[in-house]
Design a protein around this motif. Structure first.
Motif, PDB file in Angstrom:
ATOM      1  N   UNK A 270      -4.867  12.100   1.954  1.00  0.00           N
ATOM      2  CA  UNK A 270      -4.338  13.018   2.969  1.00  0.00           C
ATOM      3  C   UNK A 270      -5.385  13.331   4.025  1.00  0.00           C
ATOM      4  N   UNK A 271      -6.616  13.554   3.608  1.00  0.00           N
ATOM      5  CA  UNK A 271      -7.680  13.865   4.562  1.00  0.00           C
ATOM      6  C   UNK A 271      -7.954  12.677   5.487  1.00  0.00           C
ATOM      7  N   UNK A 272      -7.955  11.485   4.944  1.00  0.00           N
ATOM      8  CA  UNK A 272      -8.165  10.284   5.757  1.00  0.00           C
ATOM      9  C   UNK A 272      -7.016  10.087   6.743  1.00  0.00           C
ATOM     10  N   UNK A 273      -5.797  10.266   6.276  1.00  0.00           N
ATOM     11  CA  UNK A 273      -4.633  10.113   7.153  1.00  0.00           C
ATOM     12  C   UNK A 273      -4.632  11.175   8.246  1.00  0.00           C
ATOM     13  N   UNK A 274      -5.011  12.403   7.911  1.00  0.00           N
ATOM     14  CA  UNK A 274      -5.044  13.485   8.900  1.00  0.00           C
ATOM     15  C   UNK A 274      -6.104  13.215   9.957  1.00  0.00           C
ATOM     16  N   UNK A 275      -7.260  12.699   9.536  1.00  0.00           N
ATOM     17  CA  UNK A 275      -8.315  12.368  10.508  1.00  0.00           C
ATOM     18  C   UNK A 275      -7.899  11.204  11.404  1.00  0.00           C
TER      19      UNK A 275
ATOM     20  N   UNK B 231       2.637  11.249   9.199  1.00  0.00           N
ATOM     21  CA  UNK B 231       1.851  10.620   8.136  1.00  0.00           C
ATOM     22  C   UNK B 231       2.626   9.531   7.399  1.00  0.00           C
ATOM     23  N   UNK B 232       3.919   9.409   7.634  1.00  0.00           N
ATOM     24  CA  UNK B 232       4.780   8.398   7.010  1.00  0.00           C
ATOM     25  C   UNK B 232       4.815   8.493   5.488  1.00  0.00           C
TER      26      UNK B 232
END
Length: 171
Positions: free
Chosen positions: A108-113, A155-156
């Protein structure tokens, strides 16, 4: 003929007096019933916090199967959208975070960044298009629900974010 009218007058007054008495009695009974229902409802009233605790839910954020210790926070956006849906120009300063399970935290953190600009765009869109009554809700439930839907689409991944939290929102 005048004697008949005088004799009939007291009977009509008695009839009218009887109707008035009936109306007063009915009004008193209805008032007593209302008071009785009020006190009965007060004695049977259940505290909403207790009812939610019995069902296993917290006040504002649905935790699902994970406990509160299994959820971690991911900061999604910090922006300053402007809303003029009410006819007045209102500037907001808002921080948006998400609760994700500890197993999905890195993803989630990687996708948000990686999708930070798209997330900012969706947060701005939700605030700009929100009605004033939704922005003034004590728990911001409508705004949180709309933000969760929009961020899930960016984020799909539908189940990645468990809940959206808004730690700061200033007008």
């Amino acid at each position: 003929m005048a004697d008949e009218e005088v004799a009939a007058l007291p009977a009509e007054q008695k009839k009218e007096h009887g109707r008035l008495f009936q109306l007063v009695i009915i009004a008193l009974l209805m008032g007593a019933e209302g008071v009785g229902v009020f006190f009965l409802a007060k004695t049977l009233d259940v505290n909403p916090d207790i009812a939610l605790a019995v069902e296993g839910q917290s006040g504002g954020v649905s935790m699902g199967e994970e406990g509160p210790d299994d959820l971690l926070e991911v900061e999604l956006a910090e922006c300053r959208p402007i809303n003029n849906m009410s006819g007045k120009l209102i500037a907001y300063s808002i921080k948006v975070s998400a609760l994700v399970s500890s197993a999905d935290f890195e993803r989630a953190e990687t996708a948000a960044r990686a999708k930070r600009a798209r997330i900012h765009d969706r947060v701005n869109f939700v605030i700009r298009s929100a009605e004033l009554k939704h922005l003034n809700e004590p728990g911001l439930e409508t705004i949180k629900r709309r933000l969760k839907h929009e961020i899930d689409q960016v984020l799909d991944e539908e189940g990645l974010i468990k809940a959206v939290i808004i730690p700061e929102m200033l007008q």
